[in-house]
Design an enzyme around this catalytic site. Structure first.
Site, mmCIF file in Angstrom:
data_model
loop_
_atom_site.group_PDB
_atom_site.id
_atom_site.type_symbol
_atom_site.label_atom_id
_atom_site.label_comp_id
_atom_site.label_asym_id
_atom_site.label_seq_id
_atom_site.Cartn_x
_atom_site.Cartn_y
_atom_site.Cartn_z
ATOM 1 C CD GLU A 25 -1.059 0.631 3.666
ATOM 2 O OE1 GLU A 25 -1.445 1.801 3.608
ATOM 3 O OE2 GLU A 25 -1.329 -0.142 4.604
ATOM 4 C CE LYS A 159 -3.390 1.330 10.557
ATOM 5 N NZ LYS A 159 -4.078 0.560 9.499
#
Length: 301
Positions: A25, A159
């Site tokens: 990404e 996360k």
């Protein structure tokens, strides 16, 4: 191949010859780390993929073109241009139509990777259900993309700033396999353990590749989350990082920041609070994920 995609020669040759390719990404470059660590890390991550037998394909949008593989100058542009938009899936057609620059999130990278014929993707941590989602309904598009797009995502779990328990529940509802790579415990980005069990476990790249073949051969559409813990020597234990996350969340709430600006703010604020320790952990886990993704891609190809 989609006519809106531009491939580097390296990536194009690898795909045409059936050699392993790993998608990467670009949000981590433009919105995830400060300059120059962002550009240096992006180059180092690509080198890790090559060193483990695969071709890296960093994905972004430049002048409205879907880029699969980036030149050194394009990496530098993403790391320094403040006008680069963070592009989630909903934003993709607008950024392309406006011929603008965009850095791709997990969801958008997955979609472009699939269009390009790439089925393994390495990132840092995926998005998920945010804390307080019962009131805000803030759930990352990464989860719905995992349910629909045939790409395996290697990450250090989700996360730490998220509601990990609710994220795992949502992934189960969506039918997304969540596989602990060499672990029975689900990792939480900076930390090797989140306090939650990994729903499934596989121990080798060969096992993961075989599982992916079976899943897609059976017509089970959608991706797989490969939860790869941060190396032990680089982790920040949950007991250490949790107070810093709570402080960053409180600061974000006081500042009125929400939506797609939330994650970049929180990651940046945690870097400040930890005096750079979280940034070093982030870099280490991304490289580790790139290594494992390359090994899986090699077995899959």
């Amino acid at each position: 191949m989609n006519s809106r995609i531009d491939f580097t020669l390296e990536v194009k040759a690898a795909l045409e010859q059936g050699r392993p390719v790993v998608a990467l990404e670009s949000t981590i470059i433009s919105h995830g780390m400060p300059y120059p660590q962002n550009v240096r890390t992006a180059r180092e991550v690509e080198d890790v993929v090559r060193a483990n037998g695969a071709t890296p394909a960093t994905i972004a949008i430049l002048n409205g073109r879907l880029k699969v593989g980036l030149s050194p100058d394009e990496l530098e542009l993403l790391g320094t241009d403040k006008g680069v938009t963070k592009v989630s899936l909903r934003d993709l057609p607008v950024i392309v139509a406006k011929k603008a620059h965009g850095a791709t999130t997990v969801a958008t990278t997955m979609r472009i990777a699939a269009l390009a014929g790439i089925h393994v993707f390495a990132t840092g941590g995926t998005g998920g259900v945010h804390r307080g989602a019962a009131e805000t309904f803030d759930v990352s598009a990464d989860l719905t993309e995992l349910a629909t797009t045939n790409v395996a995502v290697v990450s250090a779990g989700v996360k730490s700033i998220l509601d990990i328990g609710l994220t795992l529940e949502k992934l189960e509802t969506l039918g997304v396999p969540v596989v602990g790579f060499g672990t029975d415990r689900f990792p939480a980005f900076y930390s090797r353990e989140s306090g939650f069990a990994a729903p499934l476990r596989l121990d080798t790249p060969q096992e993961v590749a075989e599982m992916l073949r079976v899943k897609w051969d059976l017509g089970l559409e959608g991706g797989v989350l490969i939860a790869n813990p941060i190396p032990g020597e680089d982790e920040i234990p949950a007991s250490d990082i949790t107070p810093h996350i709570e402080r960053a969340l409180a600061d974000m709430s006081a500042s009125g920041i929400s939506g797609k600006d939330a994650t970049p703010y929180l990651l940046g604020r945690i870097v400040e609070i930890t005096e750079g320790r979280s940034l070093q952990a982030n870099i280490a886990l991304v490289k580790n994920n790139a290594r494992v993704a390359a090994l899986i891609a090699a077995k899959l190809s």
